[in-house]
Write an enzyme that holds these catalytic residues in place. Structure first.
Site, PDB file in Angstrom:
ATOM      1  N   SER A 135       0.809  -1.061   0.155  1.00  0.00           N
ATOM      2  CA  SER A 135      -0.067   0.017   0.009  1.00  0.00           C
ATOM      3  C   SER A 135       0.923   1.347   0.075  1.00  0.00           C
ATOM      4  O   SER A 135       1.600   1.482  -0.982  1.00  0.00           O
ATOM      5  CB  SER A 135      -1.194  -0.070   1.234  1.00  0.00           C
ATOM      6  OG  SER A 135      -1.752   1.031   1.303  1.00  0.00           O
ATOM      7  N   HIS A 136       0.805   2.090   1.197  1.00  0.00           N
ATOM      8  CA  HIS A 136       1.526   3.296   1.090  1.00  0.00           C
ATOM      9  C   HIS A 136       2.909   3.414   1.836  1.00  0.00           C
ATOM     10  O   HIS A 136       3.429   4.204   1.991  1.00  0.00           O
ATOM     11  CB  HIS A 136       0.446   4.221   2.085  1.00  0.00           C
ATOM     12  CG  HIS A 136       0.182   3.702   3.385  1.00  0.00           C
ATOM     13  ND1 HIS A 136      -0.696   2.613   3.447  1.00  0.00           N
ATOM     14  CD2 HIS A 136       0.523   3.887   4.566  1.00  0.00           C
ATOM     15  CE1 HIS A 136      -0.792   2.244   4.792  1.00  0.00           C
ATOM     16  NE2 HIS A 136      -0.090   2.814   5.370  1.00  0.00           N
ATOM     17  N   ASP A 305      -2.074   6.767  -3.382  1.00  0.00           N
ATOM     18  CA  ASP A 305      -0.992   5.975  -2.618  1.00  0.00           C
ATOM     19  C   ASP A 305      -0.431   4.856  -3.545  1.00  0.00           C
ATOM     20  O   ASP A 305      -0.773   4.748  -4.836  1.00  0.00           O
ATOM     21  CB  ASP A 305      -1.649   5.007  -1.250  1.00  0.00           C
ATOM     22  CG  ASP A 305      -2.536   4.207  -1.488  1.00  0.00           C
ATOM     23  OD1 ASP A 305      -3.253   4.185  -2.641  1.00  0.00           O
ATOM     24  OD2 ASP A 305      -2.613   3.183  -0.740  1.00  0.00           O
ATOM     25  N   ASP A 307      -0.813   1.507  -4.402  1.00  0.00           N
ATOM     26  CA  ASP A 307      -1.667   0.755  -4.949  1.00  0.00           C
ATOM     27  C   ASP A 307      -2.942   1.278  -5.306  1.00  0.00           C
ATOM     28  O   ASP A 307      -4.029   0.502  -5.985  1.00  0.00           O
ATOM     29  CB  ASP A 307      -2.035  -0.601  -4.043  1.00  0.00           C
ATOM     30  CG  ASP A 307      -2.653  -0.175  -2.801  1.00  0.00           C
ATOM     31  OD1 ASP A 307      -2.403   0.784  -2.214  1.00  0.00           O
ATOM     32  OD2 ASP A 307      -3.441  -1.208  -2.278  1.00  0.00           O
ATOM     33  N   ASP A 309      -5.458   2.887  -3.819  1.00  0.00           N
ATOM     34  CA  ASP A 309      -6.951   2.866  -3.169  1.00  0.00           C
ATOM     35  C   ASP A 309      -7.121   4.069  -2.508  1.00  0.00           C
ATOM     36  O   ASP A 309      -8.165   4.289  -2.086  1.00  0.00           O
ATOM     37  CB  ASP A 309      -6.978   1.481  -2.586  1.00  0.00           C
ATOM     38  CG  ASP A 309      -6.067   1.071  -1.517  1.00  0.00           C
ATOM     39  OD1 ASP A 309      -5.175   1.857  -1.261  1.00  0.00           O
ATOM     40  OD2 ASP A 309      -6.178   0.129  -0.835  1.00  0.00           O
ATOM     41  N   ARG A 310      -5.893   4.829  -1.893  1.00  0.00           N
ATOM     42  CA  ARG A 310      -6.109   5.950  -1.043  1.00  0.00           C
ATOM     43  C   ARG A 310      -6.104   7.037  -2.121  1.00  0.00           C
ATOM     44  O   ARG A 310      -5.501   7.155  -3.048  1.00  0.00           O
ATOM     45  CB  ARG A 310      -4.920   5.926  -0.041  1.00  0.00           C
ATOM     46  CG  ARG A 310      -5.014   4.810   0.941  1.00  0.00           C
ATOM     47  CD  ARG A 310      -3.932   4.918   1.819  1.00  0.00           C
ATOM     48  NE  ARG A 310      -3.958   4.018   3.111  1.00  0.00           N
ATOM     49  CZ  ARG A 310      -3.451   4.121   4.126  1.00  0.00           C
ATOM     50  NH1 ARG A 310      -3.198   5.190   4.710  1.00  0.00           N
ATOM     51  NH2 ARG A 310      -3.720   3.087   4.772  1.00  0.00           N
ATOM     52  N   LYS A 406     -11.501   0.071  -1.264  1.00  0.00           N
ATOM     53  CA  LYS A 406     -11.425   1.759  -1.675  1.00  0.00           C
ATOM     54  C   LYS A 406     -10.901   1.821  -2.835  1.00  0.00           C
ATOM     55  O   LYS A 406     -10.171   1.223  -3.504  1.00  0.00           O
ATOM     56  CB  LYS A 406     -11.015   2.494  -0.363  1.00  0.00           C
ATOM     57  CG  LYS A 406      -9.424   1.879  -0.080  1.00  0.00           C
ATOM     58  CD  LYS A 406      -9.314   2.608   1.469  1.00  0.00           C
ATOM     59  CE  LYS A 406      -7.914   2.410   1.598  1.00  0.00           C
ATOM     60  NZ  LYS A 406      -7.489   1.209   2.089  1.00  0.00           N
TER      61      LYS A 406
HETATM   62  C1  G16 Z   1      -5.818  -0.364   5.145  1.00  0.00           C
HETATM   63  C2  G16 Z   1      -6.977  -0.807   5.276  1.00  0.00           C
HETATM   64  C3  G16 Z   1      -7.893   0.374   5.556  1.00  0.00           C
HETATM   65  C4  G16 Z   1      -7.519   0.861   6.731  1.00  0.00           C
HETATM   66  C5  G16 Z   1      -5.831   0.955   6.822  1.00  0.00           C
HETATM   67  C6  G16 Z   1      -5.752   1.222   8.433  1.00  0.00           C
HETATM   68  O1  G16 Z   1      -5.465   0.501   4.157  1.00  0.00           O
HETATM   69  O2  G16 Z   1      -7.544  -1.252   3.958  1.00  0.00           O
HETATM   70  O3  G16 Z   1      -9.331   0.091   5.564  1.00  0.00           O
HETATM   71  O4  G16 Z   1      -8.065   2.163   7.173  1.00  0.00           O
HETATM   72  O5  G16 Z   1      -5.312  -0.116   6.554  1.00  0.00           O
HETATM   73  O6  G16 Z   1      -4.301   1.247   8.440  1.00  0.00           O
HETATM   74  P1  G16 Z   1      -3.764   1.269  10.100  1.00  0.00           P
HETATM   75  O7  G16 Z   1      -4.057   0.193  10.455  1.00  0.00           O
HETATM   76  O8  G16 Z   1      -2.210   1.372   9.705  1.00  0.00           O
HETATM   77  O9  G16 Z   1      -4.419   2.220  10.727  1.00  0.00           O
HETATM   78  P2  G16 Z   1      -4.300   0.419   3.131  1.00  0.00           P
HETATM   79  O10 G16 Z   1      -4.342   1.314   1.984  1.00  0.00           O
HETATM   80  O11 G16 Z   1      -3.015   0.256   3.909  1.00  0.00           O
HETATM   81  O12 G16 Z   1      -4.404  -1.275   2.436  1.00  0.00           O
END
Ligand code: G16
Length: 576
Positions: A135-136, A305, A307, A309-310, A406
């Site tokens: 992800s990010h 981000d 991937d 989705d953000r 998302k």
């Molecule tokens: C993932 C989930 C999101 C969630 C985020 C929270 O995002 O898909 O639904 O809000 O993690 O991250 P943390 O547990 O670090 O607060 P992503 O974009 O990292 O896949």
């Protein structure tokens, strides 16, 4: 135990050069392959340097696909282009073939955004998908890598399945692999391989963007968006892909199709290390975009981000739309999006640490509002049950039931649809929104990579402090502000659809909420998140700077938790 070369030598080759997969390779289980908030995320070196580490986890995922279904099963595979992705995809191909999976659909060169994987799983009715992303989190040889399993709905595997994957991984003694099977990820089309005892194994390389673009054309009014971006009175936009996966999607959909000039999109070539940056669309890591927007040259800005989705949305002069406000504004203007005119609005949802801005809209428009734990997977059940249309999270996630992830680019087109309909600036739309619904001042402080023991102890002690009978009713002060604790709890969630319970999601003091939570997406140490939400409806006060407005609550939160003293930090890594 044979090494791969010895094992290959010992096995008969089939006519197409694929080694039969029935002979398993011995391995030893790892104890640390528990998927976090969204898949297994670790340093690249963990995947690379520990023998069979990636193979074990991939086998554990494929083991949850019922053996009786594998010969008819299709899995979608794609990733955000980060370092180690292509190696991991070759392993997935080899392990899937040896386990009797019939068909893989893979994005060209392995590239497919998380929302696009969700879209393709749904479109072709695959049994699921494997997404290669952290992800990010930063990428490159010293960065992070991640593997995530999505189910047939297109959404992240629910906890029941991720727990099963974890249990399998802890006991794994062998995995099945066709080590000689190599696919050309660059060539669009089908490649077929003979695997003994199974039907021919098909790997289909597809255009990374097309199915997703086709879906968006159906959701939004493309002629209206084209007019907004390239008509006579067009606005100027700046979209920053941050060297993540969304670059090719922006180029194809926003530039080529909707006519935004090519230079409105930057950092659009996915890079294995995201150009050495942190592909996280927030005010700290997307500072380049924030600074560019301050010049006033652009009316609308967005970053994504790794991937895809953000998303982060900015207005002219860098006007920041808090993600909790973003989903609320989309909800309040939902009729600007043709999709919802067709489907109706079944309900709204947000994760627990997300501000209550969406609740105000739900109340005013008499829509159902669900509050889930953090993690997009919790929205999926509600969507599948027809209870939820639009949802969002404070962590820069916004989306709807068009897929089960998302969706960054969807959120940007949703905002552009609102701009096209209302013919107002982002700032005007948000100010108008606060006047109508009141404003939830919100901030999040992230303390990244702190010592895990110190973080866990802090949370444990907070729990103990909050469960003292005298805690509720206590007054805390900072400067001339005083607050009385009305509720103190440890958030638990019972899924309204399947009744599953998620506990220990958070520790918090509600009403003017102060929330402490440990991140579930980090790869080293612990990340403590402190969330603060305070509602204000006095029109004289709604334009204040959130950091000034919330300073007393931050001060109280730090005092109550002793966060700085316990972690040795003097301030957060990131403030949103
Ligand atoms: C993932 C989930 C999101 C969630 C985020 C929270 O995002 O898909 O639904 O809000 O993690 O991250 P943390 O547990 O670090 O607060 P992503 O974009 O990292 O896949």
């Amino acid at each position: 135990q044979l090494n791969t070369a010895e094992w290959v030598a010992a096995c008969p080759l089939t006519q197409r050069g694929c080694v039969r997969g029935e002979l398993p390779l011995k391995t030893k289980p790892y104890a640390d392959q528990k998927p976090g908030t969204s898949g297994l995320r670790k340093r690249v070196t963990v995947f690379q340097q520990n023998q069979h580490y990636a193979e074990n986890f991939i086998q554990s995922i494929i083991s949850v696909v019922d053996p009786a279904e594998r010969q008819a099963a299709t899995l979608v595979v794609g990733g955000d282009g980060r370092f180690f992705m292509k190696d991991a995809i070759q392993l997935i191909v080899q392990i899937a073939a040896a386990n009797g999976i019939n068909h893989l659909v893979i994005g060209q060169n392995g590239i497919m955004s998380t929302p696009a994987v969700s879209c393709v799983i749904r479109k072709i009715k695959a049994v699921g998908g494997i997404i290669l992303t952290a992800s990010h989190n930063p990428g490159g040889p010293n960065g992070d890598f991640g593997i995530k399993y999505n189910i047939s709905s297109g959404g992240p595997a629910p906890e029941g399945i991720t727990n099963k994957i974890f249990e399998i991984s802890k006991a794994l003694q062998e995995y099945h692999i066709c080590p000689d099977l190599k696919v050309d990820l660059s060539k669009i089309g089908k490649q077929t391989f003979e695997v003994e005892t199974f039907k021919p194994f098909i790997v289909e390389i597809v255009d990374s963007v097309e199915a997703y673009a086709e879906m968006l054309r159906d959701i939004f009014d493309f002629p209206a968006l084209k007019n907004l971006l390239s008509g006579p009175n067009h606005i100027n936009v700046r979209l920053d892909a941050m060297h993540g996966v969304v670059g090719p999607y922006i180029r194809k959909i926003v530039c080529e199709e909707l006519g935004s000039p090519a230079n409105s999109a930057v950092n659009c070539v996915p890079q294995e290390d995201f150009g050495g940056h942190h592909p996280d669309p927030n005010l700290t890591y997307a500072a380049d975009l924030v600074n560019t927007m301050k010049s006033g040259e652009y009316d609308f800005g967005a970053a994504f981000d790794g991937d895809g989705d953000r998303n982060m949305v900015l207005g002219k002069h860098g006007f920041f739309v808090n993600p909790s406000d973003s989903v609320a504004a989309i909800a309040a203007n939902i009729t600007s999006i043709p999709y919802f005119k067709k489907t109706g609005v079944k309900g709204l949802a947000r994760s627990m640490p997300t501000s209550g801005a969406l609740d105000n809209v739900a109340k005013a428009l008499q829509m159902e509002l669900y509050e889930t734990p953090t993690g997009w997977k919790f929205f999926g059940n509600l969507m599948d049950a027809g209870k939820l249309s639009l949802c969002g999270e404070e962590s820069f996630g916004t989306g709807s039931d068009h897929i089960r992830e998302k969706d960054g680019l969807w959120a940007v087109l949703a905002w552009l649809s609102i701009l096209a309909t209302r013919k107002q600036s982002v700032e005007e739309i948000m100010k108008n929104h606060w006047q109508t619904f009141g404003r939830n001042f919100f901030t999040r402080y992230d303390y990244e990579e702190v010592d895990s023991d110190a973080a866990n102890k802090m949370i444990k002690d907070l729990e103990a402090q909050m469960s003292e009978p005298s805690f509720v009713g206590k007054t805390f002060s900072s400067g001339d502000k005083s607050y009385v604790v009305a509720v103190a709890d440890n958030f638990a969630y019972t899924d309204p659809v399947d009744g599953s319970v998620s506990k220990n999601q958070v520790n918090g003091m509600h009403t003017c909420e102060i929330i402490f939570r440990l991140s579930g997406t980090g790869s080293a140490g612990a990340t403590i998140r402190l969330y603060i939400d305070s509602y204000e409806k006095d029109p004289q006060k709604i334009y204040q700077d959130p950091q000034v407005m919330l300073a007393p609550l931050v001060d109280i939160a730090l005092k109550v938790s002793q966060l700085h003293e316990r972690t040795g930090r003097t301030g957060p890594t990131v403030i949103t």
